[in-house]
Design a protein around this motif. Sequence first.
Motif, PDB file in Angstrom:
ATOM      1  N   ALA A   1       0.971  -5.201  -2.332  1.00 48.71           N
ATOM      2  CA  ALA A   1       0.305  -5.312  -3.634  1.00 48.71           C
ATOM      3  C   ALA A   1       1.270  -6.225  -4.660  1.00 48.71           C
ATOM      4  CB  ALA A   1      -0.007  -3.910  -4.157  1.00 48.71           C
ATOM      5  N   TRP A   2       2.523  -5.906  -4.719  1.00 49.37           N
ATOM      6  CA  TRP A   2       3.046  -6.643  -5.907  1.00 49.37           C
ATOM      7  C   TRP A   2       3.182  -8.287  -5.530  1.00 49.37           C
ATOM      8  CZ3 TRP A   2       5.378  -6.201 -10.593  1.00 49.37           C
ATOM      9  CH2 TRP A   2       6.248  -7.246 -10.827  1.00 49.37           C
ATOM     10  N   TYR A   3       3.422  -8.766  -4.381  1.00 47.48           N
ATOM     11  CA  TYR A   3       3.659 -10.086  -4.189  1.00 47.48           C
ATOM     12  C   TYR A   3       2.411 -10.877  -3.873  1.00 47.48           C
ATOM     13  CZ  TYR A   3       8.601  -9.274  -3.635  1.00 47.48           C
ATOM     14  OH  TYR A   3       9.787  -9.050  -3.854  1.00 47.48           O
ATOM     15  N   LEU A   4       1.213  -9.817  -3.607  1.00 42.07           N
ATOM     16  CA  LEU A   4      -0.076 -10.405  -3.686  1.00 42.07           C
ATOM     17  C   LEU A   4      -0.630 -10.912  -5.019  1.00 42.07           C
ATOM     18  CD1 LEU A   4      -1.921  -8.266  -0.864  1.00 42.07           C
ATOM     19  CD2 LEU A   4      -1.876 -10.824  -0.747  1.00 42.07           C
ATOM     20  N   HIS A   5      -0.115  -9.920  -5.892  1.00 38.55           N
ATOM     21  CA  HIS A   5      -0.774 -10.078  -7.301  1.00 38.55           C
ATOM     22  C   HIS A   5       0.329 -11.271  -7.905  1.00 38.55           C
ATOM     23  CE1 HIS A   5      -0.671  -9.432 -11.627  1.00 38.55           C
ATOM     24  NE2 HIS A   5      -1.931  -8.738 -11.857  1.00 38.55           N
ATOM     25  N   GLN A   6       1.695 -11.365  -7.615  1.00 39.01           N
ATOM     26  CA  GLN A   6       2.314 -12.331  -8.018  1.00 39.01           C
ATOM     27  C   GLN A   6       1.537 -13.665  -7.499  1.00 39.01           C
ATOM     28  OE1 GLN A   6       4.131 -10.784 -10.520  1.00 39.01           O
ATOM     29  NE2 GLN A   6       5.900 -11.571  -9.685  1.00 39.01           N
TER      30      GLN A   6
ATOM     31  N   GLN B   1      -8.577  -8.705  -6.680  1.00 36.71           N
ATOM     32  CA  GLN B   1      -8.690  -7.136  -7.015  1.00 36.71           C
ATOM     33  C   GLN B   1      -8.215  -6.330  -5.870  1.00 36.71           C
ATOM     34  OE1 GLN B   1     -13.094  -7.300  -7.251  1.00 36.71           O
ATOM     35  NE2 GLN B   1     -12.810  -6.719  -9.355  1.00 36.71           N
ATOM     36  N   ILE B   2      -6.991  -5.589  -6.019  1.00 40.27           N
ATOM     37  CA  ILE B   2      -6.276  -4.825  -5.147  1.00 40.27           C
ATOM     38  C   ILE B   2      -6.416  -3.338  -5.394  1.00 40.27           C
ATOM     39  CG2 ILE B   2      -3.985  -4.434  -4.250  1.00 40.27           C
ATOM     40  CD1 ILE B   2      -3.364  -7.268  -5.293  1.00 40.27           C
ATOM     41  N   VAL B   3      -6.446  -2.220  -4.523  1.00 45.71           N
ATOM     42  CA  VAL B   3      -6.885  -1.078  -4.545  1.00 45.71           C
ATOM     43  C   VAL B   3      -5.690  -0.440  -3.519  1.00 45.71           C
ATOM     44  CG1 VAL B   3      -8.136   0.750  -4.309  1.00 45.71           C
ATOM     45  CG2 VAL B   3      -9.375  -0.720  -5.166  1.00 45.71           C
ATOM     46  N   VAL B   4      -5.127   0.448  -4.080  1.00 51.36           N
ATOM     47  CA  VAL B   4      -4.003   1.216  -3.151  1.00 51.36           C
ATOM     48  C   VAL B   4      -4.506   2.584  -3.187  1.00 51.36           C
ATOM     49  CG1 VAL B   4      -1.612   2.030  -2.850  1.00 51.36           C
ATOM     50  CG2 VAL B   4      -2.016  -0.351  -3.887  1.00 51.36           C
TER      51      VAL B   4
ATOM     52  N   VAL C   1      -3.783  -3.352 -11.126  1.00 52.58           N
ATOM     53  CA  VAL C   1      -3.787  -2.931  -9.714  1.00 52.58           C
ATOM     54  C   VAL C   1      -4.056  -1.564  -9.759  1.00 52.58           C
ATOM     55  CG1 VAL C   1      -2.688  -2.347  -7.581  1.00 52.58           C
ATOM     56  CG2 VAL C   1      -2.147  -4.609  -8.663  1.00 52.58           C
ATOM     57  N   VAL C   2      -5.072  -1.068  -9.077  1.00 52.43           N
ATOM     58  CA  VAL C   2      -5.809   0.146  -9.085  1.00 52.43           C
ATOM     59  C   VAL C   2      -5.034   1.145  -7.998  1.00 52.43           C
ATOM     60  CG1 VAL C   2      -7.649   1.615  -8.582  1.00 52.43           C
ATOM     61  CG2 VAL C   2      -8.190  -0.142  -9.812  1.00 52.43           C
ATOM     62  N   ILE C   3      -4.351   2.099  -8.409  1.00 47.05           N
ATOM     63  CA  ILE C   3      -3.541   3.032  -7.781  1.00 47.05           C
ATOM     64  C   ILE C   3      -4.065   4.524  -7.771  1.00 47.05           C
ATOM     65  CG2 ILE C   3      -1.392   4.231  -7.040  1.00 47.05           C
ATOM     66  CD1 ILE C   3      -0.121   1.908  -8.319  1.00 47.05           C
ATOM     67  N   ALA C   4      -4.912   4.948  -6.523  1.00 53.41           N
ATOM     68  CA  ALA C   4      -5.723   5.991  -6.360  1.00 53.41           C
ATOM     69  C   ALA C   4      -4.806   7.046  -5.691  1.00 53.41           C
ATOM     70  CB  ALA C   4      -7.250   5.760  -5.956  1.00 53.41           C
TER      71      ALA C   4
END
Length: 453
Positions: free
Chosen positions: A49-54, A60-63, A203-206
């Motif tokens: 998620a970190w490198y995708l966002h970078q 839009q990323i959900v974990v 980033v959403v972390i559920a």
Amino acid sequence: MSGYRRVSFWMDQLVASGRDDLTPRPPLDGDRSADVCVIGGGLTGLWTAWYLHQADPSLQIVVVEKEIAGFGASGRNGGWCSALFPREAAEIAEHTGRDAALAMRRAMRETVDEVGRAADEAGIDCDFVKGGTVLYARSAVQDRAARAEVDASAAFGDDMVYRSALPGDAAGSVGVAFTPDCARLQPAALVRGLAAALEARGVVIAERTPAVSWAPGRVVTTSGTVSAGAVVVALEGYGATMPQTRRRIMPLYSLMIATEPLSEAAWGRIGLEHGQTFSDYRHLLIYGQRTADDRFAFGGRGARYHWGSTIRNSYDRVPRVFRHLRTTLAELFPDVGDVGVTHTWGGPIGVPRDWCASVTWDGSVGSAGGYVGDGLSTTNLAGRTLADLVRGVSSSLTGLPWVGHHSPDWEPEPLRFLGANAGLVATDIADREERLTGRPSMAARVREKVTGH
């Protein structure tokens, strides 16, 4: 201790220091859509998620995470950010060529520094100090193994050196191998800090959101379905609990202890500096570090495999293994004296059938894992690689030999149970055999033929 503090010394330290109270984030609240859905809130998933966002902050990323970020191996491990990879370079060269092996070794060495760089960029204080690993050879057999490893590593660009033992080395040492390619860190601080940095970036972390199943385009959880163009499965040993990956990975338990802080004088006699990690050349693996607050954090194998690859909280604590670890620590370093053990914990590591970690991507669903305990740095390399694969970028990372590797499935029960526990017994016998005979173990050779490792 109670709740998530009890997961490990590292988690408890975060709470005790006021750095993180481990309060779970809200679970998924019904169905939603995203560009990428990551299953698993450990380091593989969070680095992805970190490198995708970078690379693309608009994604839009959900974990989704069953417990809390870092609950698994990412928040429990020994704190070695090393260049170790489960499959040896010579074996990689045999299967995919020398150039591929050289590239893999170079990528692993660079990853150690990348973890420190990325942690700084994210504002994470995780006690990262690159002090290298000290490997004690405590018998003539181990000394030959140390010299052989140093010679073999040089062929693949690793800067490993050998020296004769000095008075401050572990008791009974004949020689010492040293590699600079390892950093000591606080793993729970890294994974929890990374989760907080991602959340601050949108980033959403559920958390407390167990995934039930996944398929191209969607992840089904107990709290709703995430529709996503890309799905990344980052479960490591916990993949054994899911029907879709049950036989792809075996969860083997590794256990640890942490001592009370030692005095500066004691550390001076022991000879380990801040930032250094240590092990030796026995077959039943041990590993340790001098923590930032001057404790020993020390772990090893020895806990048995459980029928059907089951994972339970009760398996995290095996008094017999903890007693063995404390005895072994005193044998290595008599200067620990009667220092007390303040924390005991453990957890499952993920082991593929051929003991080779991998990254996969089929155009819509990706995965990474099988680190066999070498995951604290390898997760970062996996996250960078998956970020390229998900975005369709061809790079030096996507060309590494572990990309696209598919390990065979583990045997069904009872063969898996019998084989795994027989391998553990054989490993213990191998160390006893070498102490008695002074020669390389025949039991170890038999185990390697049977298990492939």
